[in-house]
Design a protein around this motif. Structure first.
Motif, PDB file in Angstrom:
ATOM      1  N   VAL A  98     -29.965 -23.715  33.945  1.00 57.86           N
ATOM      2  CA  VAL A  98     -28.216 -23.124  33.230  1.00 57.86           C
ATOM      3  C   VAL A  98     -27.583 -24.546  33.120  1.00 57.86           C
ATOM      4  O   VAL A  98     -27.978 -25.215  32.086  1.00 57.86           O
ATOM      5  N   THR A 129     -33.912 -14.917  45.930  1.00 51.96           N
ATOM      6  CA  THR A 129     -33.027 -15.784  45.525  1.00 51.96           C
ATOM      7  C   THR A 129     -33.220 -17.133  45.082  1.00 51.96           C
ATOM      8  O   THR A 129     -32.376 -17.819  44.582  1.00 51.96           O
ATOM      9  N   LEU A 165     -33.533 -17.608  41.431  1.00 54.04           N
ATOM     10  CA  LEU A 165     -32.237 -17.215  40.860  1.00 54.04           C
ATOM     11  C   LEU A 165     -31.460 -18.300  40.864  1.00 54.04           C
ATOM     12  O   LEU A 165     -30.682 -18.771  40.284  1.00 54.04           O
ATOM     13  N   LEU A 166     -31.271 -18.546  41.813  1.00 53.13           N
ATOM     14  CA  LEU A 166     -30.505 -20.208  42.278  1.00 53.13           C
ATOM     15  C   LEU A 166     -30.590 -21.203  41.067  1.00 53.13           C
ATOM     16  O   LEU A 166     -29.822 -22.131  40.886  1.00 53.13           O
ATOM     17  N   LEU A 204     -32.620 -21.008  38.626  1.00 54.75           N
ATOM     18  CA  LEU A 204     -32.522 -21.123  37.427  1.00 54.75           C
ATOM     19  C   LEU A 204     -31.005 -20.529  37.026  1.00 54.75           C
ATOM     20  O   LEU A 204     -30.280 -21.330  36.253  1.00 54.75           O
ATOM     21  N   SER A 205     -30.410 -20.518  37.642  1.00 58.13           N
ATOM     22  CA  SER A 205     -28.679 -20.311  37.703  1.00 58.13           C
ATOM     23  C   SER A 205     -28.443 -22.321  37.165  1.00 58.13           C
ATOM     24  O   SER A 205     -27.643 -22.207  36.532  1.00 58.13           O
ATOM     25  N   LEU A 206     -28.627 -22.894  38.282  1.00 49.87           N
ATOM     26  CA  LEU A 206     -28.449 -24.730  39.089  1.00 49.87           C
ATOM     27  C   LEU A 206     -29.605 -25.390  37.020  1.00 49.87           C
ATOM     28  O   LEU A 206     -28.562 -26.264  36.403  1.00 49.87           O
TER      29      LEU A 206
END
Length: 298
Positions: free
Chosen positions: A26, A16, A19-20, A22-24
């Motif tokens: 972007v 998790t 993934l966090l 990875l989102s940031l």
């Protein structure tokens, strides 16, 4: 068995977190990419000249972005001035006054508005809003206009953000505990006094959050606004003047006239400007929300 559960727990935690990040990343990648693409323009002209310049003439090497910044802010501000009071009153009516049958009929209709493609809003604006402004609204103020203006863009944009704003506000108002309303009414307050002083005050952070989300969407709307704003690269001095929002500039010109020196870099900088405007707006809104929530807890 215990070790297996601990390993699973650690694995989920790490996944998790990844993934966090990875989102940031972007968001960071978008910002870095746009900045890198804008560097040739920065080398050609001073950043202050780019932001404060009023002349947009790429053929002559003049890249003034003030008309586009002003157009974006003007259209968005007009849409909010129209949408916020209407949406708040609509949400209040649906949650406090409307019967269950009416509420069950209206909320799906509001959601249907959100599913309509932006280009249809643009066509509606061209066929109805633009002539309305040209023939009826502008003459009241003694103004002669084609109707293609920041006012037309603001009206169309306001209608486009109605669904998301109303939906969120209704959900927020429905979370207000009934005990608060009952306590206010039992003290002799009228229904409207209770709504004004208890319900809306308690729901204020949620209402602000709804406005923030709607405004973030409004900043990026392209096609509908492009069709009714007039797209003239001048700073609008009146609501009846034509405007040229940043999304319309990008949509109109990207892929064309790229042979002009620095043109691609200028469009990348306009995208970076839009990114920064939205980021700053959301940052300020977050600070306001935190203050409102802190005030309520206090």
């Amino acid at each position: 068995m215990l070790n297996t559960r601990l390993v699973k727990d650690i694995l989920v935690k790490r996944t998790t977190l990844l993934l966090l990040l990875l989102s940031l990343s972007v968001v960071v990648i978008i910002a870095v990419g746009l900045t890198v693409k804008s560097i040739p323009l920065f080398e050609y002209s001073d950043i202050f000249q780019l932001l404060a310049g009023k002349l947009w003439s790429p053929m002559k090497g003049s890249f003034g972005f003030l008309p586009f910044i002003a157009g974006t802010l003007a259209v968005t501000l007009i849409s909010l001035v129209i949408a916020i009071p209407l949406c708040i009153l609509t949400a209040v009516y649906l949650t406090e006054y409307a019967s269950d049958a009416l509420k069950n009929m209206m909320l799906p209709l509001v959601n249907i508005l959100a599913a309509i493609p932006p280009v249809l809003y643009g066509v509606w604006g061209v066929l109805f809003i633009v002539p309305l402004i040209q023939l009826y609204i502008a003459p009241i103020f003694g103004v002669v206009t084609s109707g293609y203006s920041v006012l037309a863009g603001g009206i169309v944009l306001a209608v486009m953000i109605f669904p998301i704003m109303i939906s969120i506000m209704v959900e927020v108002l429905q979370t207000i505990p009934y005990d608060l309303k009952a306590a206010s009414l039992s003290l002799g307050a009228t229904k409207w006094d209770t709504i004004k002083h208890v319900i809306l005050k308690k729901a204020r952070p949620g209402i602000v959050a709804a406005i923030v989300l709607s405004t973030s969407r409004a900043f990026g709307e392209t096609i509908a606004v492009l069709m009714v704003c007039g797209n003239v690269a001048k700073v609008p001095t009146s609501i009846f003047d034509a405007g040229y929002p940043i999304p319309a500039l990008i949509a109109n010109n990207f892929g064309e006239m790229m042979s002009i020196p620095l043109y691609e870099s200028a469009l990348m900088f306009s995208a970076l400007l839009l990114f920064v405007i939205i980021f700053i707006f959301n940052l300020i809104s977050r600070l306001i929300l935190r203050r409102l929530e802190g005030g309520q807890h206090g």
